[in-house]
Scaffold this motif. Structure first.
Motif, short mmCIF file in Angstrom:
data_model
loop_
_atom_site.label_atom_id
_atom_site.label_comp_id
_atom_site.label_asym_id
_atom_site.label_seq_id
_atom_site.Cartn_x
_atom_site.Cartn_y
_atom_site.Cartn_z
N LEU A 36 -22.39 4.31 63.44
CA LEU A 36 -21.75 4.10 64.74
C LEU A 36 -20.49 3.25 64.61
O LEU A 36 -19.43 3.59 65.15
N GLU A 37 -20.59 2.16 63.88
CA GLU A 37 -19.45 1.26 63.72
C GLU A 37 -18.29 1.96 63.00
O GLU A 37 -17.12 1.81 63.40
N SER A 38 -18.62 2.72 61.98
CA SER A 38 -17.58 3.45 61.24
C SER A 38 -16.90 4.48 62.13
O SER A 38 -15.67 4.59 62.15
N ALA A 39 -17.69 5.24 62.89
CA ALA A 39 -17.13 6.29 63.76
C ALA A 39 -16.27 5.68 64.86
O ALA A 39 -15.23 6.23 65.23
N LEU A 40 -16.69 4.54 65.41
CA LEU A 40 -15.92 3.88 66.46
C LEU A 40 -14.56 3.41 65.94
O LEU A 40 -13.55 3.49 66.65
N VAL B 277 -15.81 -0.28 71.65
CA VAL B 277 -17.20 -0.27 72.10
C VAL B 277 -18.01 -1.10 71.10
O VAL B 277 -17.94 -0.88 69.89
N GLN B 278 -18.79 -2.04 71.61
CA GLN B 278 -19.60 -2.90 70.75
C GLN B 278 -20.87 -2.18 70.32
O GLN B 278 -21.45 -1.39 71.08
N ALA C 246 -25.37 9.94 64.95
CA ALA C 246 -24.63 8.78 65.46
C ALA C 246 -23.14 9.07 65.52
O ALA C 246 -22.46 8.74 66.50
N ARG C 247 -22.61 9.71 64.49
CA ARG C 247 -21.18 10.06 64.50
C ARG C 247 -20.88 11.08 65.60
O ARG C 247 -19.84 11.01 66.26
N GLN C 248 -21.79 12.01 65.81
CA GLN C 248 -21.59 12.99 66.88
C GLN C 248 -21.58 12.31 68.25
O GLN C 248 -20.80 12.70 69.13
#
Length: 289
Positions: free
Chosen positions: A222-226, A233-234, A267-269
């Motif tokens: 999630l952190e990488s994709a954000l 987004v936290q 998560a990336r999706q």
């Protein structure tokens, strides 16, 4: 939802209560809607945590809790503000609590739990001298909820009473600031938006629905994709997210969406399809169709 405004419309409500021991509490009303209480509580817990205490007062018992360091968590989830330290946490209902993804909380209970009234107060001794300052919250049944105890000029750093004539009245600056912003509307809220309404993604770390608790790869994905999507987004981890099956579970606060069976790829999706393009992943929504 109305656009956020950094200016409070004053209630112009005052009232008082006199105790059997002769103490008088003077109250000044604070608007109880989320765009007032959200910034107020966020600022107190995130920026003034070292100056305040929280607790509850009833005849026969008083609870007071202090912060030793900044809270590890200060977020709004399903209507409840959650503030967590290493040793204790609190919940305060600032919006209607729906009851998780199944919305199982009855309407009358939602209304009862919700903060319906808030007030800044001064407590005067029998001689009419202010001695205590704070904020009181009541629920929809008019029951007293949480209190926030503001700094007293009569107490030193170890909560001991200062010598007569040595009161530190600079400690009232926080009370005066809250009064000017949230009671009188003379100063603006120090944020351009409501900090408690900023979107976040929560990854459940509970062992109930995900026994291995190997949630870190989902957090990292999630952190990488954000970062790649350049979205502010936290990502946080949390306890039970009220799904309790088919973990790993992820919650997106932006539109109150719960996801089940979230792998790093899913998560990336979530980030690129849902958050970036507004298309939720139907196969992983909870509850599904």
């Amino acid at each position: 939802m109305a656009a956020f405004t950094p200016w409070i419309t004053p209630l112009h409500q005052t009232w008082q209560e006199v105790s059997l021991t002769g103490w008088t509490t003077l109250y000044e009303g604070i608007p109880a809607h989320i765009d007032c209480l959200g910034p107020l509580l966020y600022e107190l817990f995130q920026e003034h945590w070292a100056e305040i205490q929280v607790g509850h007062v009833a005849e026969g018992g008083v609870l007071e809790l202090a912060f030793k360091k900044p809270p590890a968590l200060c977020v709004l989830y399903d209507g409840y503000l959650t503030v967590a330290t290493e040793t204790w946490h609190l919940h305060l209902c600032l919006e209607e609590h729906q009851g998780g993804p199944h919305r199982k909380t009855p309407p009358e209970l939602r209304r009862k739990r919700l903060v319906s009234r808030a007030a800044l107060y001064r407590r005067l001794n029998p001689q009419g001298q202010p001695r205590m300052w704070g904020i009181q919250f009541w629920n929809g049944a008019e029951e007293p909820l949480l209190q926030i105890f503001l700094p007293s000029p009569f107490l030193g750093p170890e909560e001991d009473y200062l010598p007569e004539g040595k009161a530190d009245y600079q400690k009232l600056s926080l009370y005066e600031r809250i009064c000017a912003i949230y009671v009188q509307g003379k100063e603006r809220i120090p944020y351009e938006d409501n900090p408690l309404k900023r979107p976040y993604l929560a990854v459940c770390r509970s062992s109930r629905c995900y026994p291995s608790r190997n949630y870190q790869p989902v957090v990292e994905a999630l952190e990488s994709a954000l970062r790649e999507a350049n979205l502010d987004v936290q990502v946080i981890t949390s306890g039970c997210l009220e799904v309790c099956q088919q973990g790993p579970v992820v919650f997106y606060s932006g539109d109150c969406t719960w996801y089940k069976r979230v792998t790093p790829q899913v998560a990336r999706q979530i980030v690129f399809e849902h958050l970036l393009n507004g298309c939720p992943l139907k196969d992983h929504l909870f509850p599904g169709d």
